[in-house]
Write a protein that holds these residues in place. Structure first.
Motif, PDB file in Angstrom:
ATOM      1  N   PRO A 230       6.712  15.900  21.691  1.00  0.00           N
ATOM      2  CA  PRO A 230       6.299  16.663  22.663  1.00  0.00           C
ATOM      3  C   PRO A 230       6.810  18.222  22.524  1.00  0.00           C
ATOM      4  N   ASP A 231       6.394  19.160  23.268  1.00  0.00           N
ATOM      5  CA  ASP A 231       6.890  20.546  23.326  1.00  0.00           C
ATOM      6  C   ASP A 231       8.483  20.441  23.399  1.00  0.00           C
ATOM      7  N   PHE A 232       8.940  21.248  22.448  1.00  0.00           N
ATOM      8  CA  PHE A 232      10.505  21.501  22.402  1.00  0.00           C
ATOM      9  C   PHE A 232      11.313  20.376  21.789  1.00  0.00           C
ATOM     10  N   ASP A 233      10.596  19.369  21.161  1.00  0.00           N
ATOM     11  CA  ASP A 233      11.238  18.200  20.834  1.00  0.00           C
ATOM     12  C   ASP A 233      12.433  18.507  19.893  1.00  0.00           C
ATOM     13  N   THR A 234      13.582  17.844  20.135  1.00  0.00           N
ATOM     14  CA  THR A 234      14.804  18.146  19.627  1.00  0.00           C
ATOM     15  C   THR A 234      14.696  17.761  18.011  1.00  0.00           C
ATOM     16  N   LEU A 235      13.803  17.049  17.597  1.00  0.00           N
ATOM     17  CA  LEU A 235      13.677  16.936  15.950  1.00  0.00           C
ATOM     18  C   LEU A 235      13.309  18.132  15.466  1.00  0.00           C
ATOM     19  N   VAL A 236      12.515  19.039  15.952  1.00  0.00           N
ATOM     20  CA  VAL A 236      11.946  20.234  15.333  1.00  0.00           C
ATOM     21  C   VAL A 236      13.087  21.416  15.463  1.00  0.00           C
ATOM     22  N   LEU A 237      13.738  21.254  16.420  1.00  0.00           N
ATOM     23  CA  LEU A 237      14.774  22.227  16.519  1.00  0.00           C
ATOM     24  C   LEU A 237      16.278  21.908  16.148  1.00  0.00           C
ATOM     25  N   GLY A 238      16.152  20.769  15.588  1.00  0.00           N
ATOM     26  CA  GLY A 238      17.798  20.311  15.387  1.00  0.00           C
ATOM     27  C   GLY A 238      18.592  20.824  14.201  1.00  0.00           C
ATOM     28  N   HIS A 239      17.814  21.485  13.166  1.00  0.00           N
ATOM     29  CA  HIS A 239      18.341  22.344  12.107  1.00  0.00           C
ATOM     30  C   HIS A 239      18.116  23.692  11.856  1.00  0.00           C
ATOM     31  N   ALA A 240      19.003  24.250  10.974  1.00  0.00           N
ATOM     32  CA  ALA A 240      18.843  25.713  10.549  1.00  0.00           C
ATOM     33  C   ALA A 240      17.713  25.795   9.731  1.00  0.00           C
ATOM     34  N   ASP A 241      17.908  24.803   8.699  1.00  0.00           N
ATOM     35  CA  ASP A 241      16.909  24.659   7.614  1.00  0.00           C
ATOM     36  C   ASP A 241      15.896  23.536   8.005  1.00  0.00           C
ATOM     37  N   ARG A 242      14.767  23.813   8.596  1.00  0.00           N
ATOM     38  CA  ARG A 242      14.040  22.718   9.154  1.00  0.00           C
ATOM     39  C   ARG A 242      12.793  22.139   8.056  1.00  0.00           C
ATOM     40  N   ARG A 243      12.957  22.398   6.951  1.00  0.00           N
ATOM     41  CA  ARG A 243      11.921  22.062   5.987  1.00  0.00           C
ATOM     42  C   ARG A 243      12.048  20.348   5.980  1.00  0.00           C
ATOM     43  N   ARG A 244      13.056  19.851   6.381  1.00  0.00           N
ATOM     44  CA  ARG A 244      12.806  18.419   6.034  1.00  0.00           C
ATOM     45  C   ARG A 244      11.816  17.839   7.072  1.00  0.00           C
ATOM     46  N   ILE A 245      11.408  18.648   8.093  1.00  0.00           N
ATOM     47  CA  ILE A 245      10.606  18.102   9.069  1.00  0.00           C
ATOM     48  C   ILE A 245       9.335  19.094   9.240  1.00  0.00           C
ATOM     49  N   LEU A 246       9.658  20.390   9.109  1.00  0.00           N
ATOM     50  CA  LEU A 246       8.400  21.419   9.285  1.00  0.00           C
ATOM     51  C   LEU A 246       8.503  22.189   8.092  1.00  0.00           C
ATOM     52  N   ALA A 247       7.510  22.410   7.502  1.00  0.00           N
ATOM     53  CA  ALA A 247       7.256  23.429   6.280  1.00  0.00           C
ATOM     54  C   ALA A 247       7.380  24.822   6.530  1.00  0.00           C
ATOM     55  N   ASP A 248       8.017  25.606   6.125  1.00  0.00           N
ATOM     56  CA  ASP A 248       8.158  27.042   6.383  1.00  0.00           C
ATOM     57  C   ASP A 248       6.891  27.843   6.566  1.00  0.00           C
TER      58      ASP A 248
END
Length: 350
Positions: free
Chosen positions: A257-275
């Motif tokens: 969903p919107d604001f999901d904790t997985l997407v917001l959980g790291h300073a470096d989000r590349r493990r989930i979301l490509a830059d």
């Protein structure tokens, strides 16, 4: 050394996104140390993505029983957490929340908090009810600054209703009615973070929590943590017994969903979301769009368009994916999110 795919699978395993959890909503919310809840519906969808056989009524009942609460917590944003975690972690957020409140106005913060406590002792209030009453006591203050100060400085929980997602657009707030931990543990918070998001760096924990200066805390825990490295040679810390499956572990399609904790959980989000896709997910006004995962990584965004005749799941892909790969999970999402829709369909948009 852990590859990017190894880190992806380690995090998905802890988030119940490789295999849905068999249990109750409290298991999932506790395992993740909470779900961001800026709006009422997203935490329900976040639990749905992670829990087998999830019934909306189970989470609704937990909120009404106050074993689960929706309150201001990490990063000064609304989260849904267990009451136990709110009691344990809300005191740790106090310095960060106080600093946020002091950015906006020169107020007698102790007096404002005391006034708010007195008013809320009467019963729940919305902030549209609370702000004018506070301004009568502090006539020289900006009403929005008064409300923001109370939201940051006073531990409050939102009062659930019988709405479909348990909260109306304008919710009332109340005193929590539980004792906050008098000796809160930063090490305990770090352990819970690693259990849900690790392996990770101090910067990752700080990005998730909103706290600063956590590197000495992690350094002091090294005797009970393990050290791994990513492909760039960066040092990451982790719990010894936490799952770290191989990067080739299959990862099913999942809708977040919107604001999901997985997407917001790291300073470096590349493990989930490509830059290169980050700007399409996190907007300039800091809205975090709903996303879907293919092979463990964010592959596009989604939204639901509802008419009187049907609910349509609109997919905006970042990478080419055949719609039939997404159809089963997407239609299941629609059935949960829009149970009263006469018809349901899925469309891919540019």
């Amino acid at each position: 050394m852990l590859s990017l795919r190894d880190l992806n699978r380690a995090t998905l395993a802890r988030q119940h996104l490789l295999h849905r959890h068999k249990g109750d909503p409290a298991d999932v919310v506790s395992r993740l140390a909470g779900l961001q809840a800026q709006e009422p519906r997203p935490p329900y969808l976040g639990v749905w993505a992670r829990l087998e056989g999830f019934s909306r009524d189970d989470l609704h009942a937990a909120l009404h029983a106050r074993t689960m609460v929706r309150a201001t917590l990490y990063r000064g944003t609304l989260h849904m957490v267990t009451a136990e975690d709110f009691a344990a972690f809300r005191p740790l957020m106090r310095p960060m929340l106080a600093a946020a409140a002091r950015r906006f106005d020169e107020l007698d913060f102790e007096a404002v908090v005391a006034a708010a406590d007195r008013l809320l002792a009467e019963g729940p209030h919305t902030f549209n009810e609370l702000r004018p009453r506070l301004q009568r006591e502090f006539p020289d203050a900006y009403d929005r600054a008064l409300g923001y100060a109370v939201r940051m400085l006073t531990p409050l929980v939102m009062v659930p209703t019988e709405d479909r997602w348990s909260f109306p657009r304008e919710s009332a707030f109340a005193l929590p009615g539980l004792d906050l931990d008098p000796r809160p543990s930063l090490e305990g918070l770090v352990e819970r973070y690693l259990a849900a998001f690790g392996p990770a760096t101090a910067a990752d924990v700080q990005a998730w929590s909103g706290l600063r200066g956590l590197k000495p805390v992690l350094d002091g825990m090294r005797d009970r943590l393990v050290t791994v490295a990513d492909e760039a040679g960066r040092e990451l810390l982790d719990l010894p017994d936490a799952p770290r499956p191989d990067g080739d572990e299959p990862a099913p399609v999942r809708f977040l969903p919107d604001f999901d904790t997985l997407v917001l959980g790291h300073a470096d989000r590349r493990r989930i979301l490509a830059d290169e896709h980050r700007g399409a997910v996190v907007t300039k006004n800091l809205r975090v769009r709903a996303t879907y995962l293919v092979d463990g990584f964010v592959a596009g965004t989604w939204q639901i368009k509802r008419t009187a005749k049907k609910a349509t799941l609109l997919l905006t892909p970042f990478t080419p994916v055949a719609p039939d790969e997404l159809e089963e999970e997407g239609m299941a999402l629609l059935a949960f999110a829009e149970p009263d829709a006469p018809g349901r369909t899925l469309e891919v948009v540019a």
